[in-house]
Structure formats: structure tokens, C-alpha cells
Design a protein around this motif. Structure first.
Motif, PDB file in Angstrom:
ATOM      1  N   SER A  38     -26.659  -0.578  -7.879  1.00 59.12           N
ATOM      2  CA  SER A  38     -26.344  -0.972  -6.422  1.00 59.12           C
ATOM      3  C   SER A  38     -25.368  -2.701  -6.859  1.00 59.12           C
ATOM      4  O   SER A  38     -24.997  -2.976  -6.215  1.00 59.12           O
ATOM      5  CB  SER A  38     -26.739  -1.013  -5.552  1.00 59.12           C
ATOM      6  OG  SER A  38     -28.258  -1.555  -5.715  1.00 59.12           O
ATOM      7  N   TYR A  41     -22.597  -2.884  -8.971  1.00 56.55           N
ATOM      8  CA  TYR A  41     -21.026  -2.581  -8.012  1.00 56.55           C
ATOM      9  C   TYR A  41     -21.405  -3.675  -6.715  1.00 56.55           C
ATOM     10  O   TYR A  41     -20.034  -4.025  -6.108  1.00 56.55           O
ATOM     11  CB  TYR A  41     -21.725  -1.078  -7.111  1.00 56.55           C
ATOM     12  CG  TYR A  41     -20.467  -0.697  -6.417  1.00 56.55           C
ATOM     13  CD1 TYR A  41     -19.321  -0.243  -7.209  1.00 56.55           C
ATOM     14  CD2 TYR A  41     -20.203  -1.036  -5.174  1.00 56.55           C
ATOM     15  CE1 TYR A  41     -18.389   0.476  -6.761  1.00 56.55           C
ATOM     16  CE2 TYR A  41     -19.335  -0.001  -4.581  1.00 56.55           C
ATOM     17  CZ  TYR A  41     -17.832   0.013  -5.578  1.00 56.55           C
ATOM     18  OH  TYR A  41     -16.882   1.060  -4.620  1.00 56.55           O
ATOM     19  N   GLN A  42     -22.552  -4.642  -6.218  1.00 60.07           N
ATOM     20  CA  GLN A  42     -21.753  -5.460  -5.435  1.00 60.07           C
ATOM     21  C   GLN A  42     -20.518  -6.340  -5.979  1.00 60.07           C
ATOM     22  O   GLN A  42     -20.529  -6.944  -5.190  1.00 60.07           O
ATOM     23  CB  GLN A  42     -23.646  -6.098  -4.764  1.00 60.07           C
ATOM     24  CG  GLN A  42     -23.795  -4.621  -3.496  1.00 60.07           C
ATOM     25  CD  GLN A  42     -22.630  -4.605  -2.140  1.00 60.07           C
ATOM     26  OE1 GLN A  42     -22.085  -5.634  -1.984  1.00 60.07           O
ATOM     27  NE2 GLN A  42     -22.486  -3.227  -2.002  1.00 60.07           N
ATOM     28  N   LEU A  45     -18.160  -5.754  -6.290  1.00 56.39           N
ATOM     29  CA  LEU A  45     -17.038  -5.969  -5.704  1.00 56.39           C
ATOM     30  C   LEU A  45     -16.273  -7.632  -5.217  1.00 56.39           C
ATOM     31  O   LEU A  45     -15.619  -7.398  -4.855  1.00 56.39           O
ATOM     32  CB  LEU A  45     -17.406  -5.415  -4.277  1.00 56.39           C
ATOM     33  CG  LEU A  45     -17.122  -3.532  -4.177  1.00 56.39           C
ATOM     34  CD1 LEU A  45     -18.323  -3.097  -2.973  1.00 56.39           C
ATOM     35  CD2 LEU A  45     -16.096  -3.471  -4.181  1.00 56.39           C
ATOM     36  N   ALA A  46     -17.456  -8.465  -5.388  1.00 56.58           N
ATOM     37  CA  ALA A  46     -17.383  -9.476  -5.282  1.00 56.58           C
ATOM     38  C   ALA A  46     -16.244 -10.087  -6.641  1.00 56.58           C
ATOM     39  O   ALA A  46     -15.315 -10.951  -5.873  1.00 56.58           O
ATOM     40  CB  ALA A  46     -19.030 -10.357  -5.077  1.00 56.58           C
ATOM     41  N   SER A  49     -13.061  -9.508  -4.909  1.00 60.75           N
ATOM     42  CA  SER A  49     -12.418  -9.878  -4.029  1.00 60.75           C
ATOM     43  C   SER A  49     -12.276 -11.453  -4.032  1.00 60.75           C
ATOM     44  O   SER A  49     -11.023 -11.833  -4.114  1.00 60.75           O
ATOM     45  CB  SER A  49     -13.855 -10.407  -2.676  1.00 60.75           C
ATOM     46  OG  SER A  49     -13.557 -10.780  -1.179  1.00 60.75           O
ATOM     47  N   PRO A  57     -14.873  -6.320   3.284  1.00 56.87           N
ATOM     48  CA  PRO A  57     -15.765  -6.487   4.503  1.00 56.87           C
ATOM     49  C   PRO A  57     -16.637  -5.546   4.402  1.00 56.87           C
ATOM     50  O   PRO A  57     -16.409  -4.199   3.454  1.00 56.87           O
ATOM     51  CB  PRO A  57     -15.567  -5.976   6.113  1.00 56.87           C
ATOM     52  CG  PRO A  57     -13.808  -6.283   5.861  1.00 56.87           C
ATOM     53  CD  PRO A  57     -13.822  -6.214   4.316  1.00 56.87           C
ATOM     54  N   GLU A  58     -18.084  -5.795   4.691  1.00 59.59           N
ATOM     55  CA  GLU A  58     -19.642  -4.353   4.352  1.00 59.59           C
ATOM     56  C   GLU A  58     -18.965  -3.086   4.548  1.00 59.59           C
ATOM     57  O   GLU A  58     -18.851  -1.894   4.617  1.00 59.59           O
ATOM     58  CB  GLU A  58     -20.625  -4.527   4.555  1.00 59.59           C
ATOM     59  CG  GLU A  58     -21.908  -3.752   4.257  1.00 59.59           C
ATOM     60  CD  GLU A  58     -22.114  -3.846   3.594  1.00 59.59           C
ATOM     61  OE1 GLU A  58     -23.051  -3.302   2.815  1.00 59.59           O
ATOM     62  OE2 GLU A  58     -22.125  -4.898   1.923  1.00 59.59           O
ATOM     63  N   GLN A  59     -18.194  -3.258   5.601  1.00 56.04           N
ATOM     64  CA  GLN A  59     -17.604  -1.842   6.737  1.00 56.04           C
ATOM     65  C   GLN A  59     -16.869  -1.039   6.117  1.00 56.04           C
ATOM     66  O   GLN A  59     -16.746   0.002   6.102  1.00 56.04           O
ATOM     67  CB  GLN A  59     -17.386  -1.927   8.496  1.00 56.04           C
ATOM     68  CG  GLN A  59     -16.879  -2.472   7.961  1.00 56.04           C
ATOM     69  CD  GLN A  59     -16.251  -4.163   8.479  1.00 56.04           C
ATOM     70  OE1 GLN A  59     -17.368  -4.781   8.687  1.00 56.04           O
ATOM     71  NE2 GLN A  59     -15.408  -4.892   8.907  1.00 56.04           N
ATOM     72  N   ASP A  60     -16.156  -1.919   4.719  1.00 52.56           N
ATOM     73  CA  ASP A  60     -15.226  -1.404   4.149  1.00 52.56           C
ATOM     74  C   ASP A  60     -15.794  -0.436   3.127  1.00 52.56           C
ATOM     75  O   ASP A  60     -14.866   0.667   1.771  1.00 52.56           O
ATOM     76  CB  ASP A  60     -13.827  -2.040   3.978  1.00 52.56           C
ATOM     77  CG  ASP A  60     -13.275  -2.469   5.143  1.00 52.56           C
ATOM     78  OD1 ASP A  60     -13.815  -1.644   6.125  1.00 52.56           O
ATOM     79  OD2 ASP A  60     -12.857  -3.324   4.928  1.00 52.56           O
ATOM     80  N   VAL A  61     -17.083  -0.847   2.023  1.00 57.93           N
ATOM     81  CA  VAL A  61     -17.290  -0.445   0.929  1.00 57.93           C
ATOM     82  C   VAL A  61     -17.598   1.283   1.115  1.00 57.93           C
ATOM     83  O   VAL A  61     -17.199   1.488  -0.228  1.00 57.93           O
ATOM     84  CB  VAL A  61     -19.048  -1.486   0.934  1.00 57.93           C
ATOM     85  CG1 VAL A  61     -19.402  -0.271  -0.196  1.00 57.93           C
ATOM     86  CG2 VAL A  61     -17.959  -2.777   0.341  1.00 57.93           C
ATOM     87  N   ALA A  62     -17.788   1.732   1.749  1.00 55.32           N
ATOM     88  CA  ALA A  62     -18.733   3.266   2.294  1.00 55.32           C
ATOM     89  C   ALA A  62     -16.822   3.724   1.220  1.00 55.32           C
ATOM     90  O   ALA A  62     -17.153   5.006   0.593  1.00 55.32           O
ATOM     91  CB  ALA A  62     -18.761   3.799   3.636  1.00 55.32           C
TER      92      ALA A  62
END
Length: 87
Positions: A38, A41-42, A45-46, A49, A57-62
């Protein structure tokens, strides 16, 4: 979108150098084919970005499970950002 997908794969390779970008199935979820924890993966994504100047945003990650998902997301947000800057 191939160029963007290639850029995403290059970023993935920077974060996880043991991943061979040529073996990644762009349509398949990354967790099903790679051993990314994890934190990796973070970090991935960072990095995306930052490189594309698009917040994720966190809500888009899934919903960002595959290279194709990421490419579509980044392309759509880049277009949206360009439209907002022009308008």
C-alpha cells in the motif's frame, strides 16, 4: 492515450524498479499482477499527481485500479483543468 499510459508505466517503474513495464497488462488491476504494498501504491499515486499536476483525492483511489483507469482519469482531469483555465 498510449503515450500517457507509457508515462504512467515509467512512473511505476521508478517507484517499483523490479516491475518490467512491458509485462504489465494495462487493462488488468495492478494488485492482481504486481506485488505492490500500500505504501508503494500511495507513492505511485503521489508521483503521478505531482508529475501531472492533478490532485488525486482519496475518494477517487478505489476506482484507479489499472493503468488504463489511471490514464483515463489523468486525461479527463487534464482536459477539465484546461477547459477551466481557458474559460
Amino acid at each position: 492515450m498510449t503515450d500517457l499510459a507509457d508515462q504512467i508505466l515509467a512512473t511505476l517503474h521508478k517507484i517499483a524498479p523490479d516491475v518490467d513495464p512491458s509485462t504489465v497488462d494495462r487493462a488488468r488491476p495492478l494488485v492482481d499482477q504486481l506485488d505492490l504494498d500500500s505504501i508503494d501504491y500511495q507513492n505511485f499515486l503521489a508521483a503521478l499527481s505531482t508529475e501531472h499536476a492533478i490532485p488525486i483525492p482519496e475518494q477517487d483511489v478505489a476506482g484507479l485500479r489499472s493503468i488504463d483507469d489511471l490514464a483515463s482519469y489523468l486525461a479527463a482531469h487534464a482536459r477539465s483543468r484546461s477547459a477551466n483555465a481557458a474559460g
